[in-house]
Scaffold this active site. Sequence first.
Site, PDB file in Angstrom:
ATOM      1  N   ARG A 240      11.459  -7.087   5.130  1.00 27.73           N
ATOM      2  CA  ARG A 240      11.458  -5.663   5.719  1.00 27.73           C
ATOM      3  C   ARG A 240      12.202  -5.563   6.987  1.00 27.73           C
ATOM      4  O   ARG A 240      12.627  -4.598   7.052  1.00 27.73           O
ATOM      5  CB  ARG A 240       9.833  -5.067   5.370  1.00 27.73           C
ATOM      6  CG  ARG A 240      10.069  -3.616   5.623  1.00 27.73           C
ATOM      7  CD  ARG A 240       8.705  -3.154   5.104  1.00 27.73           C
ATOM      8  NE  ARG A 240       7.662  -3.341   6.338  1.00 27.73           N
ATOM      9  CZ  ARG A 240       6.390  -2.913   6.304  1.00 27.73           C
ATOM     10  NH1 ARG A 240       6.055  -2.397   5.097  1.00 27.73           N
ATOM     11  NH2 ARG A 240       5.531  -2.863   7.242  1.00 27.73           N
TER      12      ARG A 240
ATOM     13  N   ARG B  86      11.761  -2.180  11.452  1.00 25.44           N
ATOM     14  CA  ARG B  86      10.739  -1.493  11.936  1.00 25.44           C
ATOM     15  C   ARG B  86      10.277  -2.361  13.191  1.00 25.44           C
ATOM     16  O   ARG B  86      10.117  -3.699  13.116  1.00 25.44           O
ATOM     17  CB  ARG B  86       9.541  -1.563  11.052  1.00 25.44           C
ATOM     18  CG  ARG B  86       8.977   0.039  10.812  1.00 25.44           C
ATOM     19  CD  ARG B  86       7.898  -0.206   9.770  1.00 25.44           C
ATOM     20  NE  ARG B  86       6.600  -0.844  10.057  1.00 25.44           N
ATOM     21  CZ  ARG B  86       5.656  -0.597   9.557  1.00 25.44           C
ATOM     22  NH1 ARG B  86       5.480   0.045   8.419  1.00 25.44           N
ATOM     23  NH2 ARG B  86       4.474  -1.176   9.949  1.00 25.44           N
TER      24      ARG B  86
ATOM     25  N   ARG C 273      -9.559   1.324   8.836  1.00 23.85           N
ATOM     26  CA  ARG C 273      -9.091  -0.146   9.028  1.00 23.85           C
ATOM     27  C   ARG C 273     -10.028  -0.817   9.714  1.00 23.85           C
ATOM     28  O   ARG C 273      -9.918  -2.057   9.998  1.00 23.85           O
ATOM     29  CB  ARG C 273      -8.002  -0.280  10.002  1.00 23.85           C
ATOM     30  CG  ARG C 273      -6.744  -0.544   9.243  1.00 23.85           C
ATOM     31  CD  ARG C 273      -5.529  -0.419  10.405  1.00 23.85           C
ATOM     32  NE  ARG C 273      -4.475  -1.016  10.151  1.00 23.85           N
ATOM     33  CZ  ARG C 273      -3.189  -0.713   9.290  1.00 23.85           C
ATOM     34  NH1 ARG C 273      -3.294   0.712   8.953  1.00 23.85           N
ATOM     35  NH2 ARG C 273      -2.056  -1.318   9.247  1.00 23.85           N
TER      36      ARG C 273
ATOM     37  N   LYS D 187       0.707  -1.223  -0.053  1.00 26.13           N
ATOM     38  CA  LYS D 187      -0.030   0.048  -0.033  1.00 26.13           C
ATOM     39  C   LYS D 187       0.964   1.333   0.092  1.00 26.13           C
ATOM     40  O   LYS D 187       0.665   1.954  -0.742  1.00 26.13           O
ATOM     41  CB  LYS D 187      -0.981   0.042   1.231  1.00 26.13           C
ATOM     42  CG  LYS D 187      -1.918  -0.956   1.399  1.00 26.13           C
ATOM     43  CD  LYS D 187      -2.828  -1.014   2.570  1.00 26.13           C
ATOM     44  CE  LYS D 187      -2.003  -0.884   3.678  1.00 26.13           C
ATOM     45  NZ  LYS D 187      -1.675  -2.193   4.358  1.00 26.13           N
TER      46      LYS D 187
ATOM     47  N   ARG E 285      -0.939  -8.899  13.206  1.00 27.90           N
ATOM     48  CA  ARG E 285      -1.498  -7.864  12.034  1.00 27.90           C
ATOM     49  C   ARG E 285      -2.402  -8.533  11.154  1.00 27.90           C
ATOM     50  O   ARG E 285      -3.284  -8.040  10.574  1.00 27.90           O
ATOM     51  CB  ARG E 285      -0.410  -7.070  11.736  1.00 27.90           C
ATOM     52  CG  ARG E 285      -0.045  -5.847  12.454  1.00 27.90           C
ATOM     53  CD  ARG E 285       1.380  -5.478  12.512  1.00 27.90           C
ATOM     54  NE  ARG E 285       2.136  -4.755  11.125  1.00 27.90           N
ATOM     55  CZ  ARG E 285       3.083  -5.330  10.590  1.00 27.90           C
ATOM     56  NH1 ARG E 285       4.108  -5.978  11.391  1.00 27.90           N
ATOM     57  NH2 ARG E 285       3.507  -4.615   9.691  1.00 27.90           N
TER      58      ARG E 285
HETATM   59  P1  ADP Z   1       1.128  -2.273   8.472  1.00 24.85           P
HETATM   60  O1  ADP Z   1       0.189  -1.986   7.038  1.00 24.85           O
HETATM   61  O2  ADP Z   1       2.161  -2.747   7.759  1.00 24.85           O
HETATM   62  O3  ADP Z   1       0.621  -3.028   9.284  1.00 24.85           O
HETATM   63  P2  ADP Z   1       1.077   0.686   9.263  1.00 24.85           P
HETATM   64  O4  ADP Z   1       2.213   1.576   9.033  1.00 24.85           O
HETATM   65  O5  ADP Z   1      -0.251   1.010   8.182  1.00 24.85           O
HETATM   66  O6  ADP Z   1       1.547  -0.578   8.771  1.00 24.85           O
HETATM   67  O7  ADP Z   1       0.453   0.561  10.658  1.00 24.85           O
HETATM   68  C1  ADP Z   1       1.300   0.234  11.540  1.00 24.85           C
HETATM   69  C2  ADP Z   1       0.387   0.218  12.973  1.00 24.85           C
HETATM   70  O8  ADP Z   1      -0.088   1.333  13.335  1.00 24.85           O
HETATM   71  C3  ADP Z   1      -0.599  -0.582  13.031  1.00 24.85           C
HETATM   72  O9  ADP Z   1      -0.327  -2.116  13.247  1.00 24.85           O
HETATM   73  C4  ADP Z   1      -1.664  -0.078  14.105  1.00 24.85           C
HETATM   74  O10 ADP Z   1      -1.086  -0.505  15.477  1.00 24.85           O
HETATM   75  C5  ADP Z   1      -1.316   1.367  13.852  1.00 24.85           C
HETATM   76  N1  ADP Z   1      -2.468   1.953  12.811  1.00 24.85           N
HETATM   77  C6  ADP Z   1      -2.247   2.410  11.692  1.00 24.85           C
HETATM   78  N2  ADP Z   1      -3.370   2.958  11.073  1.00 24.85           N
HETATM   79  C7  ADP Z   1      -4.150   2.555  12.189  1.00 24.85           C
HETATM   80  C8  ADP Z   1      -5.672   2.580  11.870  1.00 24.85           C
HETATM   81  N3  ADP Z   1      -6.251   3.163  10.780  1.00 24.85           N
HETATM   82  N4  ADP Z   1      -6.398   2.132  13.053  1.00 24.85           N
HETATM   83  C9  ADP Z   1      -5.790   1.635  13.934  1.00 24.85           C
HETATM   84  N5  ADP Z   1      -4.533   1.486  14.122  1.00 24.85           N
HETATM   85  C10 ADP Z   1      -3.802   1.842  13.234  1.00 24.85           C
END
Ligand code: ADP
Length: 189
Positions: free
Chosen positions: A130, A136, A91, A16, A147
């Site tokens: 990654r 990370r 999400r 994404k 996740r």
């Molecule tokens: P990935 O898609 O690889 O899990 P992101 O950078 O999108 O990584 O998100 C990292 C973390 O940030 C998520 O696992 C969650 O804990 C938090 N997060 C990000 N966006 C949201 C969201 N819209 N709602 C709830 N938690 C979020």
Amino acid sequence: MSATRLLLLGPPGAGKGTQAARLVARLGVPQISTGDMLRAAVAAGTEMGRQARAAMESGELVSDDVVIGVARERLAQKDAQEGFVLDGFPRTVVQAEALDAILEQTGVKLERCVAITVDEEVVVARLLRRAEIEGRTDDKEDSIRTRMCVYREQTEPLLAYYRERGVLAEVNGEGGIEEVALRIEGGLS
Ligand code: ADP
């Protein structure tokens, strides 16, 4: 004219962020990544960062209230008025409903949700790689599995949500970055 109010949906590791960065360069609208904004808050040690940190490290979702607040503020900024590429928000169904309400206040609508689909084994392998490259803190195997579960249970229902609203485009996310980018372009026209 091509759509400029977009959302990229997909499991962690689907690409994404990579595809969102390409789209914003092409469309001239900002990328809005709640993950990046939350990581910045954690790094800056703000109160919100302190609240979000534990959930993020374990791979759970940060609370809807916090994330909706972050997204609302960002969407209100001037550079997002002509369009945006949302990446990682919404999400949950609660977040999707909040997004609709936020956009409705300014009389606009989400024009397209591009769902990037990738086999679970492929994304887990990508995330483990990654982890080695970027380090990370949430790219550990336990957190990756959490996740994926969270995605399946809480985020995947959004496909039906956007399908019902007639804005869903499903795109196969396997293959090279260029190849997937072309499929996404196809899904936007
Ligand atoms: P990935 O898609 O690889 O899990 P992101 O950078 O999108 O990584 O998100 C990292 C973390 O940030 C998520 O696992 C969650 O804990 C938090 N997060 C990000 N966006 C949201 C969201 N819209 N709602 C709830 N938690 C979020």
